[in-house]
Design a protein around this motif. Structure first.
Motif, PDB file in Angstrom:
ATOM      1  N   THR A   1       0.832  -1.212   0.000  1.00 46.98           N
ATOM      2  CA  THR A   1       0.000   0.000   0.000  1.00 46.98           C
ATOM      3  C   THR A   1       0.860   1.254   0.000  1.00 46.98           C
ATOM      4  O   THR A   1       0.515   2.261  -0.642  1.00 46.98           O
ATOM      5  CB  THR A   1      -0.927   0.012   1.222  1.00 46.98           C
ATOM      6  OG1 THR A   1      -0.143  -0.204   2.416  1.00 46.98           O
ATOM      7  CG2 THR A   1      -1.992  -1.068   1.130  1.00 46.98           C
ATOM      8  N   GLU A   2       1.991   1.231   0.712  1.00 45.48           N
ATOM      9  CA  GLU A   2       2.878   2.396   0.734  1.00 45.48           C
ATOM     10  C   GLU A   2       3.524   2.623  -0.631  1.00 45.48           C
ATOM     11  O   GLU A   2       3.645   3.758  -1.102  1.00 45.48           O
ATOM     12  CB  GLU A   2       3.952   2.214   1.807  1.00 45.48           C
ATOM     13  CG  GLU A   2       3.424   2.273   3.227  1.00 45.48           C
ATOM     14  CD  GLU A   2       4.539   2.233   4.261  1.00 45.48           C
ATOM     15  OE1 GLU A   2       5.697   2.495   3.877  1.00 45.48           O
ATOM     16  OE2 GLU A   2       4.255   1.934   5.424  1.00 45.48           O
TER      17      GLU A   2
ATOM     18  N   VAL B   1       2.296   1.809  -3.505  1.00 47.39           N
ATOM     19  CA  VAL B   1       1.254   2.307  -4.400  1.00 47.39           C
ATOM     20  C   VAL B   1       0.944   3.777  -4.101  1.00 47.39           C
ATOM     21  O   VAL B   1       0.687   4.564  -5.023  1.00 47.39           O
ATOM     22  CB  VAL B   1      -0.003   1.430  -4.303  1.00 47.39           C
ATOM     23  CG1 VAL B   1      -1.190   2.077  -5.028  1.00 47.39           C
ATOM     24  CG2 VAL B   1       0.269   0.044  -4.889  1.00 47.39           C
ATOM     25  N   ASN B   2       0.976   4.153  -2.838  1.00 47.59           N
ATOM     26  CA  ASN B   2       0.769   5.566  -2.491  1.00 47.59           C
ATOM     27  C   ASN B   2       1.849   6.439  -3.140  1.00 47.59           C
ATOM     28  O   ASN B   2       1.581   7.541  -3.618  1.00 47.59           O
ATOM     29  CB  ASN B   2       0.780   5.758  -0.985  1.00 47.59           C
ATOM     30  CG  ASN B   2      -0.506   5.275  -0.333  1.00 47.59           C
ATOM     31  OD1 ASN B   2      -1.545   5.184  -0.985  1.00 47.59           O
ATOM     32  ND2 ASN B   2      -0.439   4.960   0.952  1.00 47.59           N
TER      33      ASN B   2
ATOM     34  N   ASP C   1      -8.494   0.730  -4.825  1.00 42.99           N
ATOM     35  CA  ASP C   1      -8.414  -0.683  -4.403  1.00 42.99           C
ATOM     36  C   ASP C   1      -9.651  -1.033  -3.589  1.00 42.99           C
ATOM     37  O   ASP C   1      -9.573  -1.315  -2.395  1.00 42.99           O
ATOM     38  CB  ASP C   1      -7.135  -0.914  -3.586  1.00 42.99           C
ATOM     39  CG  ASP C   1      -6.978  -2.362  -3.144  1.00 42.99           C
ATOM     40  OD1 ASP C   1      -7.491  -3.247  -3.851  1.00 42.99           O
ATOM     41  OD2 ASP C   1      -6.372  -2.598  -2.085  1.00 42.99           O
TER      42      ASP C   1
ATOM     43  N   GLY D   1      -9.660  -4.436  -1.692  1.00 35.61           N
ATOM     44  CA  GLY D   1      -8.645  -4.731  -0.680  1.00 35.61           C
ATOM     45  C   GLY D   1      -7.572  -5.692  -1.135  1.00 35.61           C
ATOM     46  O   GLY D   1      -7.013  -6.437  -0.322  1.00 35.61           O
TER      47      GLY D   1
ATOM     48  N   LEU E   1      -4.607  -5.028  -2.132  1.00 34.43           N
ATOM     49  CA  LEU E   1      -3.255  -4.622  -1.728  1.00 34.43           C
ATOM     50  C   LEU E   1      -2.979  -4.907  -0.248  1.00 34.43           C
ATOM     51  O   LEU E   1      -1.825  -4.917   0.183  1.00 34.43           O
ATOM     52  CB  LEU E   1      -3.059  -3.122  -1.983  1.00 34.43           C
ATOM     53  CG  LEU E   1      -3.267  -2.624  -3.410  1.00 34.43           C
ATOM     54  CD1 LEU E   1      -3.135  -1.104  -3.455  1.00 34.43           C
ATOM     55  CD2 LEU E   1      -2.273  -3.270  -4.360  1.00 34.43           C
ATOM     56  N   LYS E   2      -4.018  -5.149   0.473  1.00 36.29           N
ATOM     57  CA  LYS E   2      -3.931  -5.277   1.928  1.00 36.29           C
ATOM     58  C   LYS E   2      -3.034  -6.444   2.352  1.00 36.29           C
ATOM     59  O   LYS E   2      -3.052  -7.521   1.741  1.00 36.29           O
ATOM     60  CB  LYS E   2      -5.330  -5.459   2.509  1.00 36.29           C
ATOM     61  CG  LYS E   2      -5.386  -5.466   4.024  1.00 36.29           C
ATOM     62  CD  LYS E   2      -6.835  -5.646   4.495  1.00 36.29           C
ATOM     63  CE  LYS E   2      -6.907  -5.684   6.008  1.00 36.29           C
ATOM     64  NZ  LYS E   2      -8.307  -5.910   6.480  1.00 36.29           N
TER      65      LYS E   2
ATOM     66  N   GLU F   1       3.487  -7.361   1.277  1.00 36.45           N
ATOM     67  CA  GLU F   1       4.750  -6.628   1.338  1.00 36.45           C
ATOM     68  C   GLU F   1       5.579  -6.931   0.094  1.00 36.45           C
ATOM     69  O   GLU F   1       5.575  -8.060  -0.413  1.00 36.45           O
ATOM     70  CB  GLU F   1       5.538  -7.002   2.599  1.00 36.45           C
ATOM     71  CG  GLU F   1       4.913  -6.476   3.880  1.00 36.45           C
ATOM     72  CD  GLU F   1       5.817  -6.683   5.077  1.00 36.45           C
ATOM     73  OE1 GLU F   1       5.979  -5.743   5.880  1.00 36.45           O
ATOM     74  OE2 GLU F   1       6.368  -7.793   5.207  1.00 36.45           O
TER      75      GLU F   1
END
Length: 474
Positions: free
Chosen positions: A36-37, A39-40, A52, A55, A57-58, A61
């Protein structure tokens, strides 16, 4: 000088976003980061919105997360970051990107068109195309597993009582195409029956109610009234086939094998009928039935005319395992339904497309590719496209109205048998039967022959394979 300052600014900008977040990113941990980081950061670097909703991406890592961002290319960045998780980012109409599970059967429209250009480069002339054609057909035959199929049992077909209607008859058939595997369908015949009749197989798509559907009955009845023996049959693990195999097995790749084999072995049966003229054999179906249409036209040399409906696309090859689950589109180092449709050349073919699905670009993208292949044989006049830009994904009346004259022309059928006094094609004289009339075994698995298989694992064993699919719990 200004250009170098701009590059320096971009690098500084990216570097700022690549600073560690949460826990320290070092080589000791392979610069691991929450997906998620990463992608941010992509959103910030490229100024795009990434959605998303599911979910996906949840709790994931990514090793070397920030290092996989290529600030000069968003597409490459998405591939670097999402591919390890079998995810993709699909661009939406508003310019945002939606995270989706990787769809092996579906490309973007742009990639589909690019793929066709590449395939075109592989066959610049007839000689190279004939080599390519032979390679694809051999590979597809093997990929489907048809080379491992047991012989068709010599058991007699199960035929129900014949019903007579205006200009045609209907009877249902249960045919043992593999040891213990029965296909169910309906056979429509002209009434009166000519000495010799053309043959048409009509594989079903994923439209609700299958061969019991009103539009399916009308299509078959009209073609029979025109003078053809018409065979309509159930998809694997669909309709009556569910008496043997649960509907969830329709998503098994073996469904694709059984469905192609079904079309071929029903033709084997029909060829034994003294009235069947096997020099005039057509095939037509819509959606998933359109996929089956191009497969049969490509692999069974008995097919002389094909009409695939709403399925020949450069960027979508069928999302069901019953269409694309056997990897046939990996043949020849990659192919698609457009090139597979072209394998029917130089036999007459009509592509029917519409503006509401993945065939919306057919006149500009897909049809020119197929027409070019027909041109190698000097037969461009026998391949056509009817495009209905205001319509959607179906095989309803306007698409049937386009199909009837084509079949009549190339299978020597009587179009005047279905036209009214004004010269218009008139479907109102067809009788729509209740579902129970079309049953072979009824709605009761106890009516199946005693040797009927009911275990998907046993079906795989017939082909020397093992069922390795993991089923999702309901």
């Amino acid at each position: 000088m200004m250009k170098s300052k701009h590059i320096a600014f971009v690098l500084l900008f990216v570097a700022c976003f690549m600073l560690p977040k949460g826990h320290a990113q070092t080589s000791d941990t392979n610069f691991k980061q929450a997906l998620t980081e990463t992608v941010n950061t992509i959103q910030s670097v490229f100024h795009v919105d990434i959605i998303d909703n599911d979910g996906l991406l949840k709790d994931k890592e990514l090793d070397y997360g920030q290092w996989k961002i290529d600030a000069t290319n968003l597409e490459v960045t998405f591939a670097n970051v999402l591919s390890p998780f079998n995810l993709s980012a699909v661009k939406q109409k508003n310019g945002s990107y939606k995270i989706k599970k990787f769809q092996y059967h579906k490309l973007t429209e742009e990639k589909g068109a690019e793929r066709l250009q590449y395939l075109e480069s592989l066959s610049p002339d007839l000689a190279s195309w004939e080599i390519r054609k032979a390679e694809l057909k051999t590979c597809m035959f093997s990929a489907f597993g048809l080379d491992k199929a047991p012989a068709m049992p010599d058991s007699k077909p199960i035929l129900t009582k014949k019903r007579k209607y205006k200009g045609y008859t209907v009877e249902n058939i249960g045919l043992e195409i593999l040891p213990g595997v029965y296909v169910t369908g309906s056979i429509y015949k002209p009434n009166p029956m000519p000495k010799k009749a053309a043959v048409i197989v009509t594989p079903n798509g994923h439209f609700g109610d299958g061969r019991f559907r009103e539009s399916e009955q009308i299509r078959c009845a009209m073609l029979a009234k025109m003078g053809a023996i018409v065979v309509n049959y159930d998809l694997f693990a669909w309709d009556e086939s569910q008496l043997q195999f649960d509907s969830k097995y329709h998503r098994n790749s073996i469904a694709s094998t059984v469905q192609v084999l079904t079309g071929m072995r029903l033709l084997d049966y029909v060829s034994t009928l003294k009235q069947a003229d096997m020099s005039r054999v057509g095939v037509t179906g819509g959606s998933g039935g359109g996929s089956q249409t191009v497969f049969l036209a490509a692999l069974d040399d008995r097919i002389t005319v094909s009409v695939p409906v709403v399925m020949v696309s450069s960027y979508h090859s069928g999302g069901c395992a019953c269409e694309s689950g056997r990897g046939i589109h990996l043949c020849g180092n990659g192919t698609n339904n457009v090139e597979i449709a072209a394998l029917a050349a130089p036999k007459p073919q009509l592509l029917i497309s519409d503006g509401g699905d993945w065939t919306k670009n057919t006149p500009e993208v897909e049809f020119p590719f197929v027409e070019r292949i027909y041109g190698f044989y000097g037969k461009k006049e026998v391949v056509k496209n009817v495009h209905l830009p205001e319509e959607g994904h179906n095989y309803k009346v306007s698409k049937r109205q386009a199909m009837y004259p084509f079949m009549a022309e190339y299978l020597d059928l009587r179009l005047d048998n279905i036209t009214n006094k004004n010269g218009e094609i008139d479907e109102s004289t067809c009788t729509i039967e209740p579902y129970e009339n079309l049953f072979v075994f009824g709605n009761n698995p106890e009516n199946l022959p005693k040797n009927a298989l009911k275990n998907i694992d046993d079906l795989y064993k017939l082909f020397g394979e093992k069922n390795e699919r993991v089923y999702e719990s309901k």
